[in-house]
Design a protein around this motif. Structure first.
Motif, PDB file in Angstrom:
ATOM      1  N   GLY A  62      17.027   8.338  -1.956  1.00 28.40           N
ATOM      2  CA  GLY A  62      16.503   7.273  -1.116  1.00 28.40           C
ATOM      3  C   GLY A  62      17.394   6.062  -0.979  1.00 28.40           C
ATOM      4  O   GLY A  62      17.023   5.106  -0.289  1.00 28.40           O
ATOM      5  N   ASN A 319       7.358   5.558   6.780  1.00 28.39           N
ATOM      6  CA  ASN A 319       7.591   4.538   5.745  1.00 28.39           C
ATOM      7  C   ASN A 319       9.070   4.253   5.547  1.00 28.39           C
ATOM      8  O   ASN A 319       9.467   3.655   4.556  1.00 28.39           O
ATOM      9  CB  ASN A 319       6.961   4.980   4.418  1.00 28.39           C
ATOM     10  CG  ASN A 319       7.599   6.249   3.877  1.00 28.39           C
ATOM     11  OD1 ASN A 319       8.188   7.012   4.627  1.00 28.39           O
ATOM     12  ND2 ASN A 319       7.475   6.471   2.573  1.00 28.39           N
ATOM     13  N   GLN A 320       9.917   4.698   6.481  1.00 31.02           N
ATOM     14  CA  GLN A 320      11.346   4.444   6.405  1.00 31.02           C
ATOM     15  C   GLN A 320      11.828   3.706   7.646  1.00 31.02           C
ATOM     16  O   GLN A 320      11.195   3.760   8.698  1.00 31.02           O
ATOM     17  CB  GLN A 320      12.124   5.762   6.255  1.00 31.02           C
ATOM     18  CG  GLN A 320      11.882   6.478   4.936  1.00 31.02           C
ATOM     19  CD  GLN A 320      12.696   7.751   4.831  1.00 31.02           C
ATOM     20  OE1 GLN A 320      12.862   8.468   5.809  1.00 31.02           O
ATOM     21  NE2 GLN A 320      13.208   8.025   3.638  1.00 31.02           N
ATOM     22  N   TYR A 332      16.477   3.374   4.800  1.00 29.31           N
ATOM     23  CA  TYR A 332      15.895   2.674   3.655  1.00 29.31           C
ATOM     24  C   TYR A 332      14.373   2.845   3.657  1.00 29.31           C
ATOM     25  O   TYR A 332      13.756   3.022   4.719  1.00 29.31           O
ATOM     26  CB  TYR A 332      16.188   1.173   3.715  1.00 29.31           C
ATOM     27  CG  TYR A 332      17.643   0.789   3.630  1.00 29.31           C
ATOM     28  CD1 TYR A 332      18.238   0.493   2.412  1.00 29.31           C
ATOM     29  CD2 TYR A 332      18.418   0.702   4.784  1.00 29.31           C
ATOM     30  CE1 TYR A 332      19.570   0.117   2.335  1.00 29.31           C
ATOM     31  CE2 TYR A 332      19.757   0.332   4.717  1.00 29.31           C
ATOM     32  CZ  TYR A 332      20.321   0.036   3.492  1.00 29.31           C
ATOM     33  OH  TYR A 332      21.635  -0.330   3.419  1.00 29.31           O
ATOM     34  N   ASP A 333      13.770   2.778   2.467  1.00 27.26           N
ATOM     35  CA  ASP A 333      12.317   2.672   2.370  1.00 27.26           C
ATOM     36  C   ASP A 333      11.907   1.262   2.783  1.00 27.26           C
ATOM     37  O   ASP A 333      12.517   0.274   2.357  1.00 27.26           O
ATOM     38  CB  ASP A 333      11.858   2.943   0.935  1.00 27.26           C
ATOM     39  CG  ASP A 333      12.049   4.402   0.537  1.00 27.26           C
ATOM     40  OD1 ASP A 333      12.041   5.257   1.441  1.00 27.26           O
ATOM     41  OD2 ASP A 333      12.206   4.668  -0.669  1.00 27.26           O
TER      42      ASP A 333
END
Length: 482
Positions: A62, A319-320, A332-333
């Motif tokens: 991640g 969610n990214q 990125y998260d």
């Protein structure tokens, strides 16, 4: 269809042995069709640096290795975090540094002996683990570091400063009279004719070397030329000095092809019945909704998929987020109070972003994000847009003045759009993405208001290729209009 993988066999005398391979499969999947060259080895496991990091043989998922640092065996984002003695801590200030296990600010405190913190005062400096007044004292290093009166014989003399060593090449200082810096790599000058070619250096007087698109080729025939990334001999009869083309054929890598029946994609020839657009080395039909090209990497999507590109990756999770610049795109998260600055994802309470450059002073405005050209189709087909090449840039107060050479204007739906061949565009410096001289971008012409005839211009795309990208944009828009 193809999947990819890598087999890592451990270390040999020359380092890590990693075998990257493609495996045929009949199962439906949502992933990359080709591009195994992006896999790397971390210990005995393969990983992709655009979405993961490797630290001491351990993978952190991640967080791309393009923007990460290592704290022991764990990767972290150095913009928003700091590693002090092997412990990752959240930064309280963008200028914070480590003194042992503790963060401190160099503007207000001193760190002596890498563990003791003192309040910074005028004329105060470090001598080992303690401080001294530089106007009345000195730091002697014999037999050990000790604070002495300034008139002691052990006090060091002022150092000699070599003004020729005032340049940096990567992390190393160098003398520009004797060396040359090529993309962060230092080389000794053979003569005043020494030039850079990517990270390599060569002498222009050497007839057996040729710099072609940033790659240095050795032992080439004298007076060879570089045309479009291909080396041509003086007779212009060979493709990369291996295959002799027939009349009417062109070079495609080390082979030849007929452009009326085939298309050349990154040195690989394909029959046009398989498609008219290139995606890296592959060819594809842009009408096929199950295919998606992300920066020269071809993906197969599920029929119901609506995934977006993030550079050469496919962004599929809500969610990214994707942060991109002209050089990199990183996933990125999503985090609260974070924003993109180019391809970096930063905490807005620690940094501010101006023209894709981070500064420690907070400012609420965030820069606009550029998109790959394919992501702007078909939306831009119905707007007034044009391709403009950046010739020069100047700053005036908070505005960036960009001189554009209008190389092609899009007029799919109306016949009254005209532009001068040269155009001066004014952009807000901090909120507009950075532009590079000599690069061509897609721009949008828009009215500044309903009650005025003045126009403003908006920067839309990543840099584009003058031939292939403009032809693709026009072809797709024209077909959609038809």
């Amino acid at each position: 269809m193809m999947t990819e993988g890598a087999t890592c066999f451990g270390k040999s005398k020359i380092g890590m042995i990693c075998l990257v391979y493609n495996v045929s499969s009949n199962a439906a999947f949502s992933g990359q069709m080709d591009g195994s060259q992006h896999l790397h080895c971390c210990g005995n496991v393969s990983y992709e640096i655009s979405g993961s990091s490797c630290c001491k043989g351990k993978i952190t998922l991640g967080l791309s290795q393009l923007v990460a640092d290592c704290c022991g065996s764990v990767a972290f984002n150095p913009l928003n975090e700091i590693c002090c003695n092997g412990t990752i801590q959240t930064r309280f200030n963008s200028r914070a540094k480590c003194c042992g296990n503790v963060m401190y600010l160099t503007a207000t405190h001193l760190c002596c002996g890498r563990k003791n913190i003192f309040e910074r005062k005028e004329n105060l400096s470090c001598c080992g683990n303690e401080t001294y007044n530089i106007t009345t004292q000195c730091c002697c290093n014999f037999p050990t570091l000790q604070v002495k009166s300034k008139n002691e014989t052990c006090c060091p003399k002022p150092p000699f400063v070599n003004t020729a060593l005032n340049l940096m090449c990567g992390d190393d200082p160098y003398n520009h009279q004797d060396h040359i810096c090529c993309s962060g790599k230092r080389h000794k000058k053979a003569s005043v004719l020494t030039m850079c070619c990517g990270q390599d250096a060569y002498t222009m007087s050497d007839d057996n070397m040729l710099c072609c698109n940033g790659n240095l080729h050795r032992d080439v025939p004298e007076q060879s030329e570089c045309v479009g990334g291909v080396i041509y001999t003086p007779e212009n009869t060979t493709c990369q000095m291996s295959v002799r083309p027939r009349l009417g054929e062109h070079c495609c890598g080390g082979q030849t092809f007929n452009p009326s029946t085939h298309i050349c994609c990154n040195g690989h020839s394909h029959n046009k019945i398989n498609g008219n657009f290139c995606c890296g080395s592959d060819v594809y039909d842009h009408h096929n909704q199950s295919l998606r090209c992300c920066s020269d990497r071809l993906y197969i999507q599920h029929s119901s998929g609506n995934a977006k590109c993030c550079g050469n990756l496919l962004l599929q999770h809500s969610n990214q987020t994707c942060c991109s610049s002209s050089t990199n795109a990183v996933i990125y998260d999503i985090k609260q109070n974070h924003s993109c600055c180019g391809h970096y994802y930063y905490n807005t309470s620690l940094w501010s972003c101006c023209a894709e450059h981070l500064k420690p002073t907070p400012k609420p405005d965030s820069p606009l994000a550029l998109k790959p050209l394919m992501d702007l189709i078909p939306e831009m087909c119905n707007k007034t847009v044009f391709f403009g090449k950046v010739e020069s840039v100047a700053l005036l107060n908070d505005q960036r003045l960009v001189m554009l050479k209008v190389v092609w204007q899009v007029n799919v739906n109306s016949g009254n759009f005209t532009l001068d061949p040269w155009l001066l565009v004014s952009l807000d410096h901090c909120s507009s993405p950075a532009t590079d001289n000599g690069m061509t971008y897609l721009w949008e012409k828009e009215h500044s208001g309903e009650l005025t005839s003045l126009h403003t211009y908006k920067l839309l795309s990543h840099p584009v290729d003058l031939i292939s990208d403009i032809h693709m944009f026009y072809s797709v828009c024209y077909q959609k209009k038809g």
